[in-house]
Motif scaffolding. Structure first.
Motif, mmCIF file in Angstrom:
data_model
loop_
_atom_site.group_PDB
_atom_site.id
_atom_site.type_symbol
_atom_site.label_atom_id
_atom_site.label_comp_id
_atom_site.label_asym_id
_atom_site.label_seq_id
_atom_site.Cartn_x
_atom_site.Cartn_y
_atom_site.Cartn_z
ATOM 1 N N ASP A 119 0.875 -1.175 0.000
ATOM 2 C CA ASP A 119 0.000 0.000 0.000
ATOM 3 C C ASP A 119 0.910 1.221 0.000
ATOM 4 O O ASP A 119 1.730 1.379 0.907
ATOM 5 C CB ASP A 119 -0.866 -0.066 1.277
ATOM 6 C CG ASP A 119 -1.899 1.039 1.362
ATOM 7 O OD1 ASP A 119 -2.022 1.846 0.428
ATOM 8 O OD2 ASP A 119 -2.595 1.092 2.406
ATOM 9 N N HIS B 78 -1.983 1.680 9.168
ATOM 10 C CA HIS B 78 -2.661 0.458 9.591
ATOM 11 C C HIS B 78 -1.758 -0.752 9.455
ATOM 12 O O HIS B 78 -0.746 -0.701 8.761
ATOM 13 C CB HIS B 78 -3.947 0.271 8.762
ATOM 14 C CG HIS B 78 -3.760 0.568 7.292
ATOM 15 N ND1 HIS B 78 -3.655 -0.408 6.360
ATOM 16 C CD2 HIS B 78 -3.604 1.737 6.612
ATOM 17 C CE1 HIS B 78 -3.466 0.133 5.166
ATOM 18 N NE2 HIS B 78 -3.429 1.445 5.287
ATOM 19 N N ALA C 50 1.371 -0.180 6.992
ATOM 20 C CA ALA C 50 1.285 0.930 6.040
ATOM 21 C C ALA C 50 1.304 2.191 6.898
ATOM 22 O O ALA C 50 0.451 2.365 7.768
ATOM 23 C CB ALA C 50 0.007 0.839 5.231
ATOM 24 N N GLU D 219 2.914 7.684 1.633
ATOM 25 C CA GLU D 219 2.670 6.373 2.258
ATOM 26 C C GLU D 219 3.634 5.315 1.727
ATOM 27 O O GLU D 219 3.915 5.258 0.534
ATOM 28 C CB GLU D 219 1.230 5.905 1.984
ATOM 29 C CG GLU D 219 0.914 4.528 2.586
ATOM 30 C CD GLU D 219 -0.534 4.097 2.397
ATOM 31 O OE1 GLU D 219 -1.159 4.512 1.412
ATOM 32 O OE2 GLU D 219 -1.022 3.322 3.251
#
Ligand code: MN
Ligand code: MN
Length: 291
Positions: A91, A151, A182, A276
């Motif tokens: 992610d 998360h 992530a 991210e």
């Protein structure tokens, strides 16, 4: 481990190549489809719809079929992708600022992410990750978004276990070796808060419920088998008229067969940037989504 590394490599490459397509005049749909085709062409699956959240839209925005919106001259564009191999997820997200005035805010979110990634070691308290992100962003005069967080990733699950905060929090949650995280700082010149708006473009199966609508049965079946009960967008489903799609999705959300992800907007209308990466917790953290 091998699949996490493979998914991460694909994700990094797709993010870099698709980021170059984010120019004034390009349509949202061409950009997200470029990313999604690259992912499936590489032999991976989509862990979630590719999102393209512009300016004060912070997250959960993906164009629907027939959307003709194009990138404007000074847009702040967050591109967020999810790649999956055999349930192992990468992610990652980047922000392309077509208005150079926002480069500083963008670099701040990236710097906050780099600091947080270094803390992805066994024994780190989650509150310390949030504190590192918050202090980096506030030191430059911006605000972290307090109600968005990173998360824990697990097999076929995007959000499993605890959240990785973007602000200092008082918690006893501790990172353990081999957890996959992530981490995603968001920075804004607005209030530092997002709210849901009345628009839904992403759904996820909770559990199948009986329905008499053919379209609803078709959506439930795809949500389970093809989308692995992971987030999906109606843009991926063909052969249902727009009217029936809308009716079926409304019915399935109302009966709690489907979870909805409303589009999230900065409360004060501030511009939002995001960075991210996916990282495996180790003494020397492994960032899977870095080229
Ligand atoms: Mn993401
Ligand atoms: Mn994420």
């Amino acid at each position: 481990m091998d699949n996490y590394l493979k998914a991460g490599k694909i994700a990094a490459n797709v993010l870099e190549k698709t980021g170059k397509k984010i120019v004034s005049g390009a349509t949202h749909i061409d950009i997200v489809e470029h990313a999604e085709h690259m992912i499936t062409d590489a032999g991976a699956e989509l862990a979630c719809p590719t999102t393209l959240s512009v300016n004060d839209i912070a997250a959960h925005y993906t164009p629907l079929a027939g959307d003709t919106t194009a990138i404007k001259e000074k847009d702040i564009v967050k591109l967020d992708i999810g790649v999956m191999i055999d349930g192992c997820i990468a992610d990652t997200a980047t922000t392309i600022c077509l208005d150079p005035q926002y480069d500083d805010m963008n670099n701040t979110a990236r710097a906050a992410l780099q600091k947080a990634l270094k803390l992805a070691t066994p024994g780190t308290n989650l509150g310390d990750i949030g504190a590192a992100i918050e202090s980096e962003i506030t030191s430059k005069g911006y605000r972290p978004i307090v109600n968005l967080s990173g998360h824990v990733l697990s097999s076929y699950e995007l959000h499993s276990g605890f959240n990785i905060p973007n602000i200092k929090t008082d918690t006893r949650d501790i990172l353990e070796e081999d957890m996959v995280l992530a981490i995603e700082p968001f920075a804004t010149d607005g209030q530092g808060l997002v709210k849901e708006i009345n628009r839904v473009q992403i759904y996820r199966l909770i559990e199948p419920k009986p329905t008499r609508l053919d379209a609803a049965r078709k959506i439930l079946s795809l949500a389970k088998t093809q989308f692995h009960a992971m987030p999906f967008t109606p843009r991926w489903i063909t052969g249902i008229s727009p009217f029936m799609m809308d009716s079926a999705l409304r019915q399935l959300s109302a009966s709690n067969a489907l979870y909805i992800y409303p589009v999230l907007k900065e409360s004060a209308g501030g511009n939002v940037v995001q960075a991210e990466h996916t990282v495996i917790v180790k003494e020397k953290p492994i960032v899977t989504t870095m080229l």
